[in-house]
Scaffold this motif. Structure first.
Motif, mmCIF file in Angstrom:
data_model
loop_
_atom_site.group_PDB
_atom_site.id
_atom_site.type_symbol
_atom_site.label_atom_id
_atom_site.label_comp_id
_atom_site.label_asym_id
_atom_site.label_seq_id
_atom_site.Cartn_x
_atom_site.Cartn_y
_atom_site.Cartn_z
ATOM 1 N N GLY A 1 0.834 -1.189 0.000
ATOM 2 C CA GLY A 1 0.000 0.000 0.000
ATOM 3 C C GLY A 1 0.869 1.238 0.000
ATOM 4 N N ASP A 2 0.368 2.326 -0.594
ATOM 5 C CA ASP A 2 1.098 3.592 -0.627
ATOM 6 C C ASP A 2 0.846 4.363 0.666
ATOM 7 O OD1 ASP A 2 1.691 2.836 -3.205
ATOM 8 O OD2 ASP A 2 0.328 4.274 -4.153
ATOM 9 N N ALA A 3 1.889 4.986 1.206
ATOM 10 C CA ALA A 3 1.722 5.785 2.424
ATOM 11 C C ALA A 3 2.981 6.577 2.714
ATOM 12 C CB ALA A 3 1.397 4.894 3.622
ATOM 13 N N SER A 4 2.809 7.631 3.500
ATOM 14 C CA SER A 4 3.944 8.343 4.071
ATOM 15 C C SER A 4 3.641 8.644 5.526
ATOM 16 C CB SER A 4 4.226 9.654 3.318
ATOM 17 O OG SER A 4 3.177 10.582 3.522
ATOM 18 N N CYS A 5 4.701 8.879 6.280
ATOM 19 C CA CYS A 5 4.563 9.131 7.709
ATOM 20 C C CYS A 5 5.655 10.112 8.121
ATOM 21 C CB CYS A 5 4.698 7.822 8.482
ATOM 22 S SG CYS A 5 4.595 7.981 10.272
ATOM 23 N N ALA A 6 5.296 11.111 8.914
ATOM 24 C CA ALA A 6 6.258 12.094 9.412
ATOM 25 C C ALA A 6 6.233 12.100 10.930
ATOM 26 C CB ALA A 6 5.936 13.479 8.868
ATOM 27 N N ILE A 7 7.413 12.025 11.521
ATOM 28 C CA ILE A 7 7.553 12.048 12.972
ATOM 29 C C ILE A 7 8.389 13.254 13.368
ATOM 30 C CG2 ILE A 7 8.660 10.892 14.945
ATOM 31 C CD1 ILE A 7 7.806 8.284 13.826
ATOM 32 N N ILE A 8 7.920 13.973 14.361
ATOM 33 C CA ILE A 8 8.715 15.047 14.943
ATOM 34 C C ILE A 8 9.287 14.541 16.257
ATOM 35 C CG2 ILE A 8 8.686 17.356 15.960
ATOM 36 C CD1 ILE A 8 6.603 18.141 13.912
ATOM 37 N N LEU A 9 10.617 14.516 16.327
ATOM 38 C CA LEU A 9 11.327 14.174 17.548
ATOM 39 C C LEU A 9 11.719 15.464 18.260
ATOM 40 C CD1 LEU A 9 13.748 11.398 16.211
ATOM 41 C CD2 LEU A 9 11.602 11.056 17.448
ATOM 42 N N GLU A 10 11.574 15.470 19.575
ATOM 43 C CA GLU A 10 11.914 16.651 20.358
ATOM 44 C C GLU A 10 12.803 16.260 21.529
ATOM 45 O OE1 GLU A 10 9.779 20.342 22.795
ATOM 46 O OE2 GLU A 10 8.623 18.536 22.301
ATOM 47 N N LYS A 11 13.865 17.025 21.738
ATOM 48 C CA LYS A 11 14.695 16.813 22.920
ATOM 49 C C LYS A 11 14.132 17.654 24.060
ATOM 50 C CE LYS A 11 19.014 18.095 22.830
ATOM 51 N NZ LYS A 11 20.406 18.032 22.375
ATOM 52 N N VAL A 12 13.799 16.975 25.145
ATOM 53 C CA VAL A 12 13.188 17.658 26.282
ATOM 54 C C VAL A 12 14.004 17.396 27.541
ATOM 55 C CG1 VAL A 12 10.878 17.532 25.271
ATOM 56 C CG2 VAL A 12 11.653 15.712 26.768
ATOM 57 N N GLU A 13 13.855 18.274 28.507
ATOM 58 C CA GLU A 13 14.567 18.164 29.775
ATOM 59 C C GLU A 13 13.678 17.513 30.829
ATOM 60 O OE1 GLU A 13 17.750 18.949 29.929
ATOM 61 O OE2 GLU A 13 17.728 19.695 27.866
ATOM 62 N N ASP A 14 14.302 16.901 31.810
ATOM 63 C CA ASP A 14 13.612 16.365 32.984
ATOM 64 C C ASP A 14 12.424 15.477 32.606
ATOM 65 O OD1 ASP A 14 15.353 17.801 34.646
ATOM 66 O OD2 ASP A 14 14.094 19.584 34.520
ATOM 67 N N THR A 15 12.718 14.397 31.911
ATOM 68 C CA THR A 15 11.659 13.471 31.501
ATOM 69 C C THR A 15 12.076 12.029 31.747
ATOM 70 O OG1 THR A 15 10.292 12.739 29.621
ATOM 71 C CG2 THR A 15 12.547 13.415 29.124
ATOM 72 N N ASN A 16 11.096 11.188 32.029
ATOM 73 C CA ASN A 16 11.325 9.754 32.132
ATOM 74 C C ASN A 16 11.014 9.047 30.817
ATOM 75 O OD1 ASN A 16 12.192 9.608 34.830
ATOM 76 N ND2 ASN A 16 10.086 9.753 35.567
ATOM 77 N N SER A 17 10.476 9.782 29.857
ATOM 78 C CA SER A 17 10.083 9.204 28.578
ATOM 79 C C SER A 17 11.198 9.367 27.551
ATOM 80 C CB SER A 17 8.805 9.869 28.065
ATOM 81 O OG SER A 17 7.710 9.595 28.914
ATOM 82 N N GLY A 18 11.020 8.693 26.421
ATOM 83 C CA GLY A 18 11.926 8.891 25.304
ATOM 84 C C GLY A 18 12.709 7.661 24.903
ATOM 85 N N TYR A 19 13.695 7.900 24.062
ATOM 86 C CA TYR A 19 14.543 6.850 23.506
ATOM 87 C C TYR A 19 15.312 6.125 24.604
ATOM 88 C CZ TYR A 19 18.470 4.672 21.100
ATOM 89 O OH TYR A 19 19.408 3.778 20.659
ATOM 90 N N ILE A 20 15.429 4.789 24.470
ATOM 91 C CA ILE A 20 16.179 4.008 25.461
ATOM 92 C C ILE A 20 17.359 3.269 24.844
ATOM 93 C CG2 ILE A 20 16.063 2.148 27.175
ATOM 94 C CD1 ILE A 20 13.108 2.866 27.590
ATOM 95 N N ASP A 21 17.102 2.401 23.846
ATOM 96 C CA ASP A 21 18.182 1.534 23.376
ATOM 97 C C ASP A 21 17.753 0.833 22.096
ATOM 98 O OD1 ASP A 21 20.606 0.229 23.354
ATOM 99 O OD2 ASP A 21 20.191 -1.074 25.066
ATOM 100 N N SER A 22 18.714 0.146 21.457
ATOM 101 C CA SER A 22 18.398 -0.626 20.255
ATOM 102 C C SER A 22 19.381 -1.774 20.097
ATOM 103 C CB SER A 22 18.461 0.264 19.010
ATOM 104 O OG SER A 22 19.795 0.676 18.773
#
Length: 331
Positions: A166-187
């Motif tokens: 199927g045809d599709a596109s997707c856009a993600i906005i990544l933001e660097k934020v301070e004092d958070t428990n959320s976000g990127y961890i590992d790969s």
């Protein structure tokens, strides 16, 4: 708590034209082929395929990029990085990210490039961009766009490609934020190149594309890989990722995986002894959208209230050849 890179938002685009299984059942029946079993195994019901010949992976990517900015009251000049992922880019030169930069009126010091790791490209992009953002204090926002139009390059004699994509596109906005428990961890990554010559586009290679004797058939997708492979390495990669980060599968709320094959997801789920409800499945609605499929899965899961901020997500996909990436995020 410390600074980290979070998924701020996701925006996707699909063409208006919906093609259901009946079209492909009839198409291949005329060739003496019954593809009903294949479509059931893949988990297909319908997919969005553009009828507009001027629409391509780049134009779709521009739409989702502009949509993402508008939905977040951001402008192109706010983006410190623009990354474009596709296995079916409209151009090899210039980079599609350059054209997206122009269309959204990006600033002059933007980091801008394309990545082609085929279907795993967008997972790798998010992984690499997140790590780069964490290493550079001045980078605040990144725009990662994944877009694919694989059906247009498929051989209409090949059910695995022609009836699947199927045809599709997707856009993600990544933001660097301070004092958070959320976000990127590992790969973690896994590469096994024994199937390096099983999926190719163009199958003849770019150097032979314009030779007079080259047929249209040889310019299209060659797909000789097994689309229903259980990918046993996936389970090992997930377990390694969880162990390295002192988590268990009970901590995981959502698995956003490649939507190539529903039966493949079921095999992975069984081998993990997991609940399939955690494997949000959208391949029946959108078909297989390649690089964007794990993140359109996340977008749908958010809309369906399957995931909340602070919960853990595992992303996984695999690219032709093959190479896979498993990524751990706290949404």
């Amino acid at each position: 708590m410390s600074s980290n890179v979070i998924i701020k938002s996701i925006s996707s685009y699909h063409p208006e034209n919906v093609v259901d299984n009946e079209f492909f059942l009839e198409h291949f029946s005329k060739q003496g082929k019954d593809v009903s079993g294949l479509l059931a195994s893949l988990g297909r019901e319908k997919r969005y395929i553009s009828k507009d010949k001027s629409e391509n992976s780049l134009t779709m990517g521009i739409v989702s990029a502009k949509k993402a900015l508008q939905e977040n009251n951001l402008k192109g000049k706010d983006m410190d990085m623009i990354i474009f992922s596709s296995g079916t880019p409209e151009y090899t030169s210039p980079a599609s990210a350059i054209i997206i930069h122009k269309e959204i009126e990006g600033k002059s010091d933007t980091i801008t490039y394309d990545i082609n790791a085929n279907c795993v490209g967008m997972v790798i992009s998010i992984d690499q961009v997140s790590n780069y953002m964490l290493s550079k204090p001045k980078i605040k926002y990144a725009l990662v766009v994944g877009s694919e139009q694989m059906n247009r390059f498929s051989r209409n004699e090949d059910p695995v490609t022609y009836a699947n994509f199927g045809d599709a596109s997707c856009a993600i906005i990544l933001e660097k934020v301070e004092d958070t428990n959320s976000g990127y961890i590992d790969s973690t990554y896994y590469t096994k190149s024994t199937s390096a010559y099983e999926i190719m586009l163009p199958s003849c290679g770019l150097s032979k594309l314009y030779e007079e004797q080259m047929s249209d058939y040889d310019r299209r997708f060659m797909w000789e890989a097994n689309a229903n492979n259980g990918f046993s390495s996936t389970v090992d990669s997930i377990n390694t990722l969880l162990k390295n980060n002192k988590l268990t599968k009970e901590n995981i709320s959502l698995y956003c995986f490649s939507q190539l094959s529903k039966s493949n997801l079921e095999i992975i789920c069984d081998n993990l002894s997991e609940d399939f409800n955690k494997f949000h499945y959208i391949g029946d609605e959108y078909g297989y959208t390649g690089t964007s499929s794990p993140f359109i899965t996340l977008e749908c899961a958010i809309k369906d209230n399957k995931i909340s901020r602070g919960q853990y997500i595992v992303f996984w996909s695999i690219g032709a050849g093959s190479t896979a990436c498993t990524m751990l995020f706290r949404y």
